[in-house]
Enzyme design. Structure first.
Site, short mmCIF file in Angstrom:
data_model
loop_
_atom_site.label_atom_id
_atom_site.label_comp_id
_atom_site.label_asym_id
_atom_site.label_seq_id
_atom_site.Cartn_x
_atom_site.Cartn_y
_atom_site.Cartn_z
N PHE A 1 -51.12 -33.70 83.16
CA PHE A 1 -50.58 -34.98 83.63
C PHE A 1 -49.07 -34.95 83.78
O PHE A 1 -48.50 -35.75 84.51
CB PHE A 1 -50.99 -36.12 82.68
CG PHE A 1 -50.13 -36.19 81.43
CD1 PHE A 1 -48.90 -36.85 81.45
CD2 PHE A 1 -50.54 -35.58 80.25
CE1 PHE A 1 -48.09 -36.90 80.32
CE2 PHE A 1 -49.73 -35.62 79.12
CZ PHE A 1 -48.51 -36.28 79.16
N GLU B 1 -56.77 -36.17 85.59
CA GLU B 1 -57.38 -37.47 85.92
C GLU B 1 -56.46 -38.62 85.54
O GLU B 1 -56.72 -39.76 85.89
CB GLU B 1 -58.75 -37.61 85.24
CG GLU B 1 -58.74 -37.60 83.71
CD GLU B 1 -58.71 -36.19 83.11
OE1 GLU B 1 -58.00 -35.30 83.63
OE2 GLU B 1 -59.38 -36.00 82.07
N SER C 1 -52.99 -28.27 77.56
CA SER C 1 -52.84 -28.14 76.11
C SER C 1 -53.45 -26.83 75.60
O SER C 1 -54.24 -26.18 76.29
CB SER C 1 -53.51 -29.33 75.44
OG SER C 1 -54.89 -29.32 75.78
N CYS D 1 -43.29 -29.44 78.72
CA CYS D 1 -43.66 -28.26 77.92
C CYS D 1 -42.42 -27.47 77.53
O CYS D 1 -42.49 -26.61 76.68
CB CYS D 1 -44.61 -27.38 78.70
SG CYS D 1 -43.84 -26.68 80.13
P1 NAD Z 1 -54.93 -31.29 78.85
O1 NAD Z 1 -55.20 -29.94 78.28
O2 NAD Z 1 -55.48 -32.47 78.17
O3 NAD Z 1 -55.45 -31.37 80.37
C1 NAD Z 1 -55.11 -30.37 81.31
C2 NAD Z 1 -56.23 -30.28 82.34
O4 NAD Z 1 -57.43 -29.83 81.71
C3 NAD Z 1 -56.56 -31.61 83.02
O5 NAD Z 1 -56.77 -31.35 84.40
C4 NAD Z 1 -57.82 -32.06 82.32
O6 NAD Z 1 -58.68 -32.81 83.15
C5 NAD Z 1 -58.50 -30.76 81.94
N1 NAD Z 1 -59.28 -30.86 80.70
C6 NAD Z 1 -59.06 -31.71 79.65
N2 NAD Z 1 -59.95 -31.47 78.68
C7 NAD Z 1 -60.73 -30.46 79.09
C8 NAD Z 1 -61.83 -29.76 78.51
N3 NAD Z 1 -62.27 -30.06 77.29
N4 NAD Z 1 -62.38 -28.76 79.21
C9 NAD Z 1 -61.94 -28.44 80.43
N5 NAD Z 1 -60.90 -29.06 81.05
C10 NAD Z 1 -60.32 -30.07 80.38
O7 NAD Z 1 -53.32 -31.38 78.99
P2 NAD Z 1 -52.44 -32.65 79.34
O8 NAD Z 1 -52.43 -33.58 78.18
O9 NAD Z 1 -52.79 -33.17 80.68
O10 NAD Z 1 -51.00 -31.96 79.48
C11 NAD Z 1 -50.10 -31.81 78.42
C12 NAD Z 1 -50.16 -30.42 77.86
O11 NAD Z 1 -49.83 -29.48 78.88
C13 NAD Z 1 -49.13 -30.18 76.77
O12 NAD Z 1 -49.72 -29.45 75.73
C14 NAD Z 1 -48.04 -29.36 77.46
O13 NAD Z 1 -47.28 -28.53 76.61
C15 NAD Z 1 -48.87 -28.55 78.39
N6 NAD Z 1 -48.06 -28.03 79.47
C16 NAD Z 1 -47.74 -26.71 79.45
C17 NAD Z 1 -46.93 -26.18 80.44
C18 NAD Z 1 -46.56 -24.73 80.42
O14 NAD Z 1 -46.05 -24.25 81.42
N7 NAD Z 1 -46.78 -24.01 79.34
C19 NAD Z 1 -46.47 -27.01 81.47
C20 NAD Z 1 -46.83 -28.36 81.46
C21 NAD Z 1 -47.65 -28.86 80.46
#
Ligand code: NAD
Length: 497
Positions: free
Chosen positions: A150, A177, A227, A282
């Site tokens: 997100f 989403e 994440s 991040c």
């Molecule tokens: P998230 O892991 O909740 O969601 C990321 C994606 O995975 C979304 O598209 C979501 O729909 C999908 N998803 C969620 N749960 C899932 C599951 N159980 N199985 C399969 N797919 C699933 O992450 P978020 O809250 O949207 O984003 C924040 C996180 O992203 C933070 O931890 C941040 O550090 C990380 N992030 C990392 C970087 C990097 O380059 N390392 C960059 C941006 C964000």
């Protein structure tokens, strides 16, 4: 009924036939902006099949034409920069300058993708044996998939599909989403830039849709950002299904402050890099490590934190916006409570923060802790809010040891006036992106985004040369031609003399 978001499937934005709709809300007001569908199994199948058909044609399109598509796209994105940023600001809550930055960092990757011809060049060596030459070609893989978080709904999709498509692949994007309107708009503009219809598919949903992409035999490579637990699941599942995967995950980024650093730079950079985008980056700095006497600056840091306030996206005075959801806010407040219970000193607590006129926003004020230890949950968990934990050590060696003991390795920085200290830190630190007097060292697209350790699973990183390697196969050809087969100019047949 609110506005229902379409999906880009088989070349057109179509309404989903699903019965599961996910509300997308403005996190500053709670207003439902639209509903995103959870794509049905049939829609997923149609999107992937259309992408496969598009790939078979697209891979034959000359590289300069693929580059021209990216040139038109970056031009259009620049023309519509403010419009995209406004949509993005409403669904993420980011203040306008941050929203524009989110779009801009993505545009830079599209600019980079326009250089694809030189990026895809192979290698050649003549006479690897007598009369034998070797050369390598880079060829696209097929249908690639992207799953995005997100917190950067423009930049992170733009890390992925422009590079993959410029390499000759087709792409299925499954955005977060929580803010799917920006990715839809990016896809709309991609079509407007002249992209062949089926090259990019955009499907919406959550785990079920992601798992379809991870297990589908036609998906050849998966790019994920999100994440840690989901990143691990995506990496394990994708590789278990024998796909390439690059998974960028959570982080805990430390800034090491040497006593010879410029105090004004340290303080203002700590405020901006800890609180900017409500800490939902991040690469946010979430830990400050004060070395020696620099710990005396914490009181002034507190004053500067206290002067920062969140607000609406179009409020010029607001430093940052709300957290993305009530759940995200609640998680941060729990970590703040735990921090106090575990013995950290809370110098400034943003738990009760409110913003005039926006009672339903998910606000967290700037929060500052000292006396934090590595055993506390505040230190161990990625907070993803405007919360900075301060630790004090006596020497640079201790600071380096602390950073290296962290399971994460996304970014870190050192503030110092001493070149030898900076060099030692840069050399010894086990983190993939290092800033020297630069708080958030995100590499520009001609480098790659090189997180390490628990912040990244895979080997080839996002954008730059590494992305081209990730989205292509290398074919190495070894060839021998026989002089005797050179036609005789007078007879047209082989020269047998
Ligand atoms: P998230 O892991 O909740 O969601 C990321 C994606 O995975 C979304 O598209 C979501 O729909 C999908 N998803 C969620 N749960 C899932 C599951 N159980 N199985 C399969 N797919 C699933 O992450 P978020 O809250 O949207 O984003 C924040 C996180 O992203 C933070 O931890 C941040 O550090 C990380 N992030 C990392 C970087 C990097 O380059 N390392 C960059 C941006 C964000």
């Amino acid at each position: 009924m609110s506005n229902r978001l379409p999906q880009l499937i088989q070349g057109e934005f179509r309404q989903s036939g699903t019965d599961t709709w996910i509300p997308v809300t403005n996190p500053a007001t709670g207003e439902v902006l639209c509903e995103a569908p959870a794509a049905t199994a049939d829609e997923m199948e149609r999107a992937i099949a259309a992408a496969k058909a598009a790939f078979l044609e697209w891979r034959e399109v000359p590289v300069s034409e693929r580059a021209r598509l990216m040139l038109r796209y970056q031009h259009l994105l620049k023309e519509r920069h403010d419009d995209i940023a406004r949509v993005l600001a409403k669904e993420t809550g980011k203040v306008f300058a941050d929203a524009k930055g989110d779009v801009w960092r993505g545009i830079e990757v599209v600019e980079h993708a326009a250089n694809i011809a030189s990026l895809m060049m192979g290698e050649t060596v003549e006479n690897v044996a007598r009369g034998i030459d070797s050369h390598s070609w880079t060829q696209p893989l097929g249908v690639c998939a992207g799953i995005t978080p997100f917190n950067f709904p423009a930049m992170i999709p733009l890390w992925m599909f422009p590079m993959a498509i410029a390499c000759g692949n087709s792409f299925v994007l499954k955005p977060s989403e929580q803010d799917p309107m920006t990715p839809n708009l990016l896809a709309e503009l991609f079509l407007e830039a002249g992209a062949p219809k089926n090259l990019l598919q955009v499907v919406h949903g959550g785990k079920t849709q992601v798992d379809t992409l991870l297990t589908h035999p036609e998906i050849k490579a998966v790019s994920f950002v999100g994440s840690v637990p989901v990143g691990q699941h995506v990496y394990r599942t994708a590789t278990d299904h024998l796909k390439r995967a690059q998974c960028f995950a959570g982080a805990k980024n430390h800034m090491v402050v040497m006593p010879d650093a410029r105090k004004d730079q340290v303080l203002s950079n700590l405020v901006g890099s800890a609180c900017g985008a409500a800490g939902q980056r991040c690469m946010a700095i979430s830990v400050a490590v004060f070395v020696g006497e620099s710990k005396q600056w914490v009181d002034e840091l507190k004053d500067q934190f206290a002067a920062v306030r969140p607000g609406a996206w179009d409020d010029d005075q607001a430093a940052y916006g709300p957290q993305i959801s009530a759940k995200a806010r609640e998680r941060i407040l729990t970590l703040i409570r735990q921090g106090k219970e575990e013995g950290a000193t809370c110098l400034l607590d943003g738990s009760e923060c409110t913003v005039d006129g926006l009672p339903d926003g998910h606000w967290v004020g700037p929060t500052l802790f000292t006396d934090v230890t590595p055993r506390m949950s505040l230190y161990q968990e990625e907070i993803f809010g405007p919360v900075l934990c301060c630790l004090c050590v006596d020497t640079l060696d201790e600071a380096i040891e602390l950073v290296n003991n962290s399971p994460y390795g996304n970014g870190t920085s050192i503030f110092t006036a001493n070149g030898a200290a900076a060099r030692k830190f840069r050399h010894e630190i086990e983190v993939g992106q290092v800033g020297i007097n630069v708080p958030i060292p995100v590499p520009l697209p001609f480098f790659s985004f090189t997180g390490w350790k628990g912040s990244f699973y895979g080997d080839q990183h996002a954008y730059g040369k590494q992305a081209v390697r990730f989205y292509t196969e290398t074919k190495t050809v070894t060839s021998r031609w026989f002089d005797d087969d050179i036609p005789d100019a007078t007879h047209g047949g082989p020269n047998m003399t």
